[in-house]
Scaffold this active site. Sequence first.
Site, PDB file in Angstrom:
ATOM      1  N   ARG A   7       0.832  -1.218   0.000  1.00  0.00           N
ATOM      2  CA  ARG A   7       0.000   0.000   0.000  1.00  0.00           C
ATOM      3  C   ARG A   7       0.862   1.261   0.000  1.00  0.00           C
ATOM      4  NH1 ARG A   7      -2.302  -4.082  -0.672  1.00  0.00           N
ATOM      5  NH2 ARG A   7      -4.454  -4.550  -0.106  1.00  0.00           N
ATOM      6  N   ARG A  66      -0.587   7.376  26.602  1.00  0.00           N
ATOM      7  CA  ARG A  66      -0.166   7.945  25.314  1.00  0.00           C
ATOM      8  C   ARG A  66       1.082   7.313  24.703  1.00  0.00           C
ATOM      9  NH1 ARG A  66       1.682  10.428  29.509  1.00  0.00           N
ATOM     10  NH2 ARG A  66       3.701  11.448  29.536  1.00  0.00           N
ATOM     11  N   VAL A 105      21.360  10.552  27.055  1.00  0.00           N
ATOM     12  CA  VAL A 105      22.161  11.061  25.948  1.00  0.00           C
ATOM     13  C   VAL A 105      22.693  12.449  26.254  1.00  0.00           C
ATOM     14  CG1 VAL A 105      22.162  11.685  23.518  1.00  0.00           C
ATOM     15  CG2 VAL A 105      20.854   9.715  24.294  1.00  0.00           C
ATOM     16  N   ASN A 126      13.202  18.223  26.574  1.00  0.00           N
ATOM     17  CA  ASN A 126      13.828  19.440  27.099  1.00  0.00           C
ATOM     18  C   ASN A 126      14.758  20.053  26.051  1.00  0.00           C
ATOM     19  OD1 ASN A 126      16.833  18.707  27.786  1.00  0.00           O
ATOM     20  ND2 ASN A 126      15.605  16.938  28.384  1.00  0.00           N
ATOM     21  N   CYS A 169      19.253  29.437  15.515  1.00  0.00           N
ATOM     22  CA  CYS A 169      18.795  30.642  14.808  1.00  0.00           C
ATOM     23  C   CYS A 169      17.386  31.017  15.271  1.00  0.00           C
ATOM     24  CB  CYS A 169      18.709  30.406  13.300  1.00  0.00           C
ATOM     25  SG  CYS A 169      20.233  30.008  12.464  1.00  0.00           S
ATOM     26  N   CYS A 181       4.525  19.001  30.740  1.00  0.00           N
ATOM     27  CA  CYS A 181       3.555  17.932  30.953  1.00  0.00           C
ATOM     28  C   CYS A 181       3.209  17.834  32.442  1.00  0.00           C
ATOM     29  CB  CYS A 181       4.096  16.602  30.447  1.00  0.00           C
ATOM     30  SG  CYS A 181       4.631  16.663  28.738  1.00  0.00           S
ATOM     31  N   CYS A 243      25.234  27.023  12.907  1.00  0.00           N
ATOM     32  CA  CYS A 243      25.101  26.689  11.473  1.00  0.00           C
ATOM     33  C   CYS A 243      25.726  27.722  10.554  1.00  0.00           C
ATOM     34  CB  CYS A 243      23.641  26.460  11.112  1.00  0.00           C
ATOM     35  SG  CYS A 243      22.626  27.960  11.072  1.00  0.00           S
TER      36      CYS A 243
END
Lengths: 339, 67
Positions: A7, A66, A105, A126, A169, A181, A243
Amino acid sequence: MNDRYSRQELFAPIGSQGQTKLRKKHVLVIGAGALGTGSAEVLVRAGIGKLTIVDRDYVEWSNLQRQQLYTERDANLRIPKAVATKERLTLINSKVDIESHVMDVSVEEMEQLVKDVDLIMDATDNFDIRMIINDISQKYQIPWIYGACVGSYGITCTVLPGETPCLNCLLETVPMGGVTCDTAGIISPAVQMVVSYQTTEALKLLVEDYHALRKKLISFDLWKNHFAAINVEQMKNVSCLSCGPNPTYPYLAFSNQTKTAVLCGRNTVQVRPSKPMDRNLESLAKILSGQGGKISQNPYLLSFSIGNHRLVIFKDGRVLIHGTKDIAEAKTLYHRYMG
Amino acid sequence: MELVINGDKVEVPNSVETIAHLLHHFELQQKVVIVEWNAKILEKGLHQETKLCNGDKVELVHFVGGG
């Protein structure tokens, strides 16, 4: 060969060629909460080649409303989210290579995780970690897709290194405080809407249909029936330190890293030692058993309840301190019981 | 005054004269917000001085962290 992707291949912008491309792609999902489980399920069902997913937390009852990959068993046993996610995703599509890590992490981990990754999906809660993702994305020229939600509100933006403005930016300053939350709650459809936008952009990127990308920052409030879309191209800062032409990647610097974090929606503070350690949970259980609290254990973590607080200690040295949102109080409890 | 905010016609009190007032009106003054005013993104430094007129089109997007 069966017809499991038929599909999706019938959908002209993907087709069999797109499906072949998907099969070769590696996506890194940071976080296995509401957004992370949603994104991971879509991408694994869609047939990407490899998914890496990382999360520092474990499943609790308040997640089940959820966080779509988890079951009551996971909550009862406090299974780490990365473990439960891999189990469920493997049942859904055994042909996808799924790598999962029970891990908090930060910069060092991120440097390792992004090797051979084509796309990073933001499913964090966060801005400390999002700014790290943003700088890593620029350093290694890997696109990432920002997504966040609270209450019935959601927001998302796709960041393409060398093309679009980056999160640095757009933000000018890192947002502090505000509703979370914890204070405003969250409804599942808001999560699903962000996931839909994020994963659709992901599919476009992965099948290399770059012209179809949205190019706008969007936000919505499902309860208030609001929707906004802003073309942010003009916000690209020519002297951006993330960047711009002379990047320093400021959020990869040690001084910009946080060692404690309040977990969204959990009345919980995580305290993380400066270096990862291999904690001996057996000996720790013995030490804590003399403190007058209640101890329970599984192979991944040790839970210690005392007074109005509960400390959950992971093997890598991290401690979740439940029952407080106050970092100082959390540190006090941490040092009181962990030394 | 009637403004078009995020695509919807919204009546705001006469005390709302500038973009800064508008952010305050919607209790967004403490948040990181991107403001698009008549199809042009407004730098934060211009929020105070930018006067609103009847019929102005304003898009407001505020950043949140949850997920």
